[in-house]
Design an enzyme around this catalytic site. Structure first.
Site, PDB file in Angstrom:
ATOM      1  N   ASP A 134       0.827  -1.215   0.000  1.00  0.00           N
ATOM      2  CA  ASP A 134       0.000   0.000   0.000  1.00  0.00           C
ATOM      3  C   ASP A 134       0.863   1.267   0.000  1.00  0.00           C
ATOM      4  OD1 ASP A 134      -2.100  -1.844   0.323  1.00  0.00           O
ATOM      5  OD2 ASP A 134      -2.055  -1.634   2.501  1.00  0.00           O
ATOM      6  N   GLU A 138     -11.353  -0.485  -3.963  1.00  0.00           N
ATOM      7  CA  GLU A 138     -10.774   0.199  -2.806  1.00  0.00           C
ATOM      8  C   GLU A 138      -9.598   1.061  -3.252  1.00  0.00           C
ATOM      9  OE1 GLU A 138      -9.716  -2.931  -0.134  1.00  0.00           O
ATOM     10  OE2 GLU A 138      -8.013  -3.609  -1.327  1.00  0.00           O
TER      11      GLU A 138
END
Length: 307
Positions: free
Chosen positions: A29, A198
């Site tokens: 991420d 997402e």
């Protein structure tokens, strides 16, 4: 990922299409920024705070001190069962300060919170705890994780966020507190795909806001099905349409990166200055380890992103 085939056999300069990162480039991420002559990438922590790696050239990376290695006391107030690591940080520079949004949650739950830390100089290693930004509970139809700061064409800050449930949300922020001031807007969802969207990232370029998202499943090593998709809108609040004219609220999204034989499940992307894109990918040649992938980002004659 255009350019990756040659990148593995030929050393690449930072100006090449694919930056062949090395060293301590383990990350998940990622969000990237450059302060002075140093690159910093922030990522999901491993149980001892948010992970930070740094580099002098964007190629060779080394570990930097983590952020909040000791859990903050207020996290338990909003997420009693939060896991020991924090997720999905986003780093941006705005109004003379670096702002770091991050997530506190537990896997598969939408009892979540987005927190904020800030500093006037990353190299100092001194971060101010700016507390809670937004939260969600099981009573909400969204998940307050994966926060991402975007500055609109008029200089106003906004935060996009969201993971599964009813999809990606957007809210305007106060310029001083950098926290929400009003309503939530829905800008992307996948009602026919199990809600699998997402990690939003919005950037403004030449009259359009471009929304990048991650589709499908992360966090399963080389079995991950993560991929990057995008659309654009004349207005920051949408509607966002992909290259085929599909509304991203109805599952639309043009695929930018679905990986290749080596790099599996690329996603949780971050675009910097409309010129580079970072994301993680699981390395099939190294036991599925999640590593930092960086590409120069190009734009076609119709204004759509490409590698």
């Amino acid at each position: 990922m255009i350019g990756l085939i040659t990148a593995f056999s030929t050393p690449q300069a930072a100006s090449a299409a694919f930056w062949d990162t090395k060293g301590d480039n383990f990350i998940h991420d990622p969000s990237i920024i450059k302060e002075g002559n140093t690159w910093y990438t922030f990522g999901t922590g491993l149980g001892s705070g948010l992970r930070v790696i740094k580099s002098a050239d964007g190629i060779t990376w080394s570990a930097a001190p983590s952020i909040f290695p000791t859990p903050l006391s207020w996290w338990k107030m909003y997420v009693p069962n939060h896991e020991a690591h924090q997720w999905a940080p986003d780093i941006s520079y705005y109004n003379g300060r670096y702002w770091l949004y991050y997530s506190v949650s537990s896997f598969g739950s939408n009892t979540s919170a987005i927190g904020l830390a800030s500093t006037d100089r990353i190299a100092s290693g001194q971060w101010r705890d700016d507390g809670l930004v937004i939260r969600s509970t099981s009573a909400n139809n969204y998940n307050a994780i994966d926060g991402d700061l975007v500055i609109d064409k008029d200089g106003n800050p906004w935060l996009s966020f969201g993971s599964f449930w009813s999809g990606i949300k957007l809210t305007k922020l106060d310029k001083n507190t950098m926290k929400p001031t009003g309503e939530l807007y829905s800008i992307a969802s996948r009602p026919n795909n199990g809600g699998a969207v997402e990690a939003p990232n919005i950037t403004y370029k030449d009259g359009y806001y471009y929304l990048f998202v991650s589709f499908d499943r992360c966090c399963q090593g080389i079995d991950s099905t993560y991929k990057i998709a995008y659309g654009r809108s004349k207005n920051i609040t949408g509607p966002y349409y992909d290259k085929s004219g599909r509304n991203m609220l109805n599952g639309g999204g043009t695929i930018l990166d679905a990986g290749n034989e080596r790099w599996k499940g690329p996603g949780h992307q971050d675009v910097l200055n409309n010129s580079i894109i970072v994301r993680h990918g699981y390395d099939a040649l190294d036991n599925g380890v999640s590593k930092l992938l960086i590409n120069d980002l190009y734009w076609d004659s119709q204004g759509w992103p490409r590698y």
